[in-house]
Scaffold this motif. Sequence first.
Motif, PDB file in Angstrom:
ATOM      1  N   ALA A 181       0.839  -1.202   0.000  1.00  0.00           N
ATOM      2  CA  ALA A 181       0.000   0.000   0.000  1.00  0.00           C
ATOM      3  C   ALA A 181       0.870   1.247   0.000  1.00  0.00           C
ATOM      4  N   LEU A 182       1.956   1.224   0.761  1.00  0.00           N
ATOM      5  CA  LEU A 182       2.884   2.360   0.776  1.00  0.00           C
ATOM      6  C   LEU A 182       3.567   2.544  -0.568  1.00  0.00           C
ATOM      7  N   ARG A 183       3.905   1.452  -1.229  1.00  0.00           N
ATOM      8  CA  ARG A 183       4.531   1.557  -2.547  1.00  0.00           C
ATOM      9  C   ARG A 183       3.602   2.269  -3.530  1.00  0.00           C
ATOM     10  N   ILE A 184       2.323   1.926  -3.492  1.00  0.00           N
ATOM     11  CA  ILE A 184       1.345   2.572  -4.362  1.00  0.00           C
ATOM     12  C   ILE A 184       1.206   4.044  -3.997  1.00  0.00           C
ATOM     13  N   LEU A 185       1.060   4.300  -2.697  1.00  0.00           N
ATOM     14  CA  LEU A 185       0.831   5.669  -2.242  1.00  0.00           C
ATOM     15  C   LEU A 185       2.037   6.561  -2.520  1.00  0.00           C
ATOM     16  N   ASP A 186       3.232   6.029  -2.358  1.00  0.00           N
ATOM     17  CA  ASP A 186       4.432   6.822  -2.635  1.00  0.00           C
ATOM     18  C   ASP A 186       4.515   7.207  -4.112  1.00  0.00           C
ATOM     19  N   ALA A 187       4.060   6.319  -4.992  1.00  0.00           N
ATOM     20  CA  ALA A 187       4.035   6.653  -6.420  1.00  0.00           C
ATOM     21  C   ALA A 187       3.071   7.806  -6.673  1.00  0.00           C
ATOM     22  N   VAL A 188       1.957   7.804  -5.962  1.00  0.00           N
ATOM     23  CA  VAL A 188       0.979   8.888  -6.094  1.00  0.00           C
ATOM     24  C   VAL A 188       1.566  10.201  -5.593  1.00  0.00           C
ATOM     25  N   LEU A 189       2.238  10.145  -4.453  1.00  0.00           N
ATOM     26  CA  LEU A 189       2.760  11.357  -3.826  1.00  0.00           C
ATOM     27  C   LEU A 189       3.917  11.986  -4.596  1.00  0.00           C
ATOM     28  N   GLU A 190       4.467  11.264  -5.539  1.00  0.00           N
ATOM     29  CA  GLU A 190       5.494  11.852  -6.406  1.00  0.00           C
ATOM     30  C   GLU A 190       4.917  12.986  -7.245  1.00  0.00           C
ATOM     31  N   ILE A 191       3.619  12.889  -7.555  1.00  0.00           N
ATOM     32  CA  ILE A 191       3.024  13.869  -8.471  1.00  0.00           C
ATOM     33  C   ILE A 191       1.797  14.574  -7.903  1.00  0.00           C
ATOM     34  N   HIS A 192       1.239  14.050  -6.826  1.00  0.00           N
ATOM     35  CA  HIS A 192      -0.010  14.613  -6.290  1.00  0.00           C
ATOM     36  C   HIS A 192       0.201  14.943  -4.814  1.00  0.00           C
ATOM     37  N   LYS A 193      -0.064  16.186  -4.415  1.00  0.00           N
ATOM     38  CA  LYS A 193       0.353  16.665  -3.109  1.00  0.00           C
ATOM     39  C   LYS A 193      -0.798  17.072  -2.189  1.00  0.00           C
ATOM     40  N   SER A 194      -1.902  16.336  -2.203  1.00  0.00           N
ATOM     41  CA  SER A 194      -2.967  16.637  -1.243  1.00  0.00           C
ATOM     42  C   SER A 194      -2.515  16.276   0.165  1.00  0.00           C
ATOM     43  N   PRO A 195      -2.665  17.176   1.121  1.00  0.00           N
ATOM     44  CA  PRO A 195      -2.184  16.904   2.485  1.00  0.00           C
ATOM     45  C   PRO A 195      -2.731  15.626   3.097  1.00  0.00           C
ATOM     46  N   ASP A 196      -4.017  15.303   2.848  1.00  0.00           N
ATOM     47  CA  ASP A 196      -4.625  14.135   3.481  1.00  0.00           C
ATOM     48  C   ASP A 196      -3.982  12.821   3.046  1.00  0.00           C
ATOM     49  N   TYR A 197      -3.295  12.816   1.897  1.00  0.00           N
ATOM     50  CA  TYR A 197      -2.611  11.599   1.474  1.00  0.00           C
ATOM     51  C   TYR A 197      -1.496  11.248   2.457  1.00  0.00           C
ATOM     52  N   TYR A 198      -0.906  12.269   3.080  1.00  0.00           N
ATOM     53  CA  TYR A 198       0.135  12.017   4.076  1.00  0.00           C
ATOM     54  C   TYR A 198      -0.456  11.448   5.366  1.00  0.00           C
ATOM     55  N   LEU A 199      -1.708  11.778   5.651  1.00  0.00           N
ATOM     56  CA  LEU A 199      -2.364  11.171   6.809  1.00  0.00           C
ATOM     57  C   LEU A 199      -2.570   9.676   6.593  1.00  0.00           C
ATOM     58  N   LEU A 200      -2.939   9.311   5.371  1.00  0.00           N
ATOM     59  CA  LEU A 200      -3.064   7.885   5.061  1.00  0.00           C
ATOM     60  C   LEU A 200      -1.704   7.203   5.174  1.00  0.00           C
ATOM     61  N   LYS A 201      -0.668   7.868   4.694  1.00  0.00           N
ATOM     62  CA  LYS A 201       0.677   7.293   4.798  1.00  0.00           C
ATOM     63  C   LYS A 201       1.057   7.077   6.261  1.00  0.00           C
ATOM     64  N   ALA A 202       0.726   8.029   7.115  1.00  0.00           N
ATOM     65  CA  ALA A 202       1.011   7.885   8.549  1.00  0.00           C
ATOM     66  C   ALA A 202       0.245   6.710   9.142  1.00  0.00           C
ATOM     67  N   GLU A 203      -0.998   6.542   8.721  1.00  0.00           N
ATOM     68  CA  GLU A 203      -1.827   5.442   9.231  1.00  0.00           C
ATOM     69  C   GLU A 203      -1.238   4.092   8.838  1.00  0.00           C
ATOM     70  N   ILE A 204      -0.806   3.986   7.601  1.00  0.00           N
ATOM     71  CA  ILE A 204      -0.204   2.730   7.141  1.00  0.00           C
ATOM     72  C   ILE A 204       1.118   2.477   7.870  1.00  0.00           C
ATOM     73  N   ALA A 205       1.909   3.538   8.045  1.00  0.00           N
ATOM     74  CA  ALA A 205       3.181   3.403   8.764  1.00  0.00           C
ATOM     75  C   ALA A 205       2.958   2.916  10.194  1.00  0.00           C
ATOM     76  N   GLU A 206       1.911   3.427  10.828  1.00  0.00           N
ATOM     77  CA  GLU A 206       1.571   2.964  12.174  1.00  0.00           C
ATOM     78  C   GLU A 206       1.243   1.477  12.166  1.00  0.00           C
ATOM     79  N   PHE A 207       0.506   1.052  11.169  1.00  0.00           N
ATOM     80  CA  PHE A 207       0.089  -0.355  11.067  1.00  0.00           C
ATOM     81  C   PHE A 207       1.288  -1.283  10.939  1.00  0.00           C
ATOM     82  N   ILE A 208       2.305  -0.879  10.168  1.00  0.00           N
ATOM     83  CA  ILE A 208       3.478  -1.740   9.979  1.00  0.00           C
ATOM     84  C   ILE A 208       4.544  -1.506  11.045  1.00  0.00           C
ATOM     85  N   GLY A 209       4.268  -0.589  11.978  1.00  0.00           N
ATOM     86  CA  GLY A 209       5.173  -0.365  13.096  1.00  0.00           C
ATOM     87  C   GLY A 209       6.376   0.500  12.789  1.00  0.00           C
TER      88      GLY A 209
END
Length: 424
Positions: free
Chosen positions: A261-289
Motif C-alpha cells: 500500500a505504501l509503494r502505491i501511495l508513494d508513487a501517487v505522492l510523487e506527483i499529487h500533493k494533497s495533504p490528506d494523502y500524508y495522513l493515510l501514509k502515517a496510518e499505514i506506517a503505524e500499522f506496519i510499526g
Amino acid sequence: MKYILLFFAAILVVSCQQESSFKTNKKDYNHYLAVEPVKTTSKYFELWNSKIKQDSLQLLSFGNVASEYNRFFQNTGDIQYLKKAEQALSRAVDIAAIGKAGYRRALARNYISQHRFKEALELAKSALDLGSGLKESQSLLFDIHLELGNYNEAEKYLDSIQNMSDFGYLIRLAKWNDHKGDLDTTIRLMEKAANKAESSKNRGLLIWSYTNLADYYGHAGRIDDSYKNYLKALGLDNQNAYAKKGIAWIVFSHERNGKEALRILDAVLEIHKSPDYYLLKAEIAEFIGDELLKTKAYDNYYTMVQNKAYGDMYNSYNIDFYLNELQANDKALELAKIEVENRPTPESYDLLAYSFFKKGEKEKALELVENHIVGKTFEPAILQHAAEIYKANGNKTRVVELKQVLLGAIYELGPTKENQILNL
C-alpha cells in the motif's frame, strides 16, 4: 434505532464474508504507477491565458483559463491552482454582462472545493435570481444545502430537478440516499448514472462515475467491484490519483499489506500533493510499526496545512490531528466550534462532541451525540466516536449496538481501528 443499527451491521458482516477471498494483482495496476511529470499547461491554456492583459475584459478567456486551472488542481492537488481559478472566475463575475448566472455558479463550485459553503450559497442564490440556467442553479443549491446540513432545503431543491433520465439528478439522488443510510439504493442509482455516462462517452463523467461507484462498493463490502471500478477509471486517466489511492486502501485495509500500500501511495505522492494523502501514509506506517515514517508523514501533513491558502479545507482533518496526535484539545475544540458554525452537520457536531470528550467533558459530549448525531448519520468513524462517548457515560446497551455495526465496518475504518473497536 436499535433495529436499524443491527440490520446495518448484518448487511456489512455478510458483505465482508462474501469478499474475504478477493485478492488484488500487481499486474493490474503496476503500469499506472510509473511516475510521469504532470502537465500544468496546455496549448489551450496558453492560447486563452495570452489574451488576458491588465484590466482585460476578455470574459471568455477568464472562464476557459479558470477551467484549466481547476484541471491542474485536480491533477496535482496543488492549492495554488484552485486559488488561481478563483481569481479568474471572480474577474469574470465582475465583468460579465451576459452569462452572469453561469459564472456565479462556477465561482460557487470553486468555493465549495475550498469549503467556503456560505459564500457559495450566496452566489448560488444570486444565480437563481438571475433566472438563467434554472436547473443548474437548483442542482447547485441542493449540493450546497446538503453540505451545510440544511436537509429540508436540500430535499426541496432535489425535488425541483426530478428527472430519472438525467445524469445530474441520478447522482444527486444517490447522494441523498447515501445521506439517509440507504446504501443499496445509492448503488443502484449510481449504476444507472454510470450507464448514462457510458452512453454519452463523456470521459470526465465516466471517471467520476467509476471512482464514486468504487467508493460505494467499498462501503458495501463489495471489494472486487470496487477494485474493478478504480481500474476502469485508471484506464481512462492513468494519472488519476484518487483511483490509485483507492487501490492503496484496498491493499492496506482488505489485504493488510502495508508495504505494498505504501509503494502505491508513494508513487501517487510523487506527483499529487494533497495533504490528506500524508495522513493515510502515517496510518499505514503505524500499522506496519514504522514510527519514524509515521512521524515524517505527519510532519509533511502539518507543514502543508500551514499554508493559509487552504483556509477551512482541512479543518476536520486538523481537529482529528490535534486530538489524537498533538493532544492539543483546546485548539481542537476551538476549531470544532468554527466548523459547527460554518456547517452544522452531524459530521461537524461529531468533531465538537469528540473534542469535549477528549477534554473530559463526557456529559456535554453525550448531549451533542444524542441531539445531533445518533440517527442522523451512518458514518462508521462518527459511530465509533459515539460508542466511545456512550461507554464513558456508562450506557452499555448503546455500546453493544454500535459495536455490532462497527465490527462490520472494519474495512471502511481501517485495520488500525480494529483493536479500538474490539475493546469498546
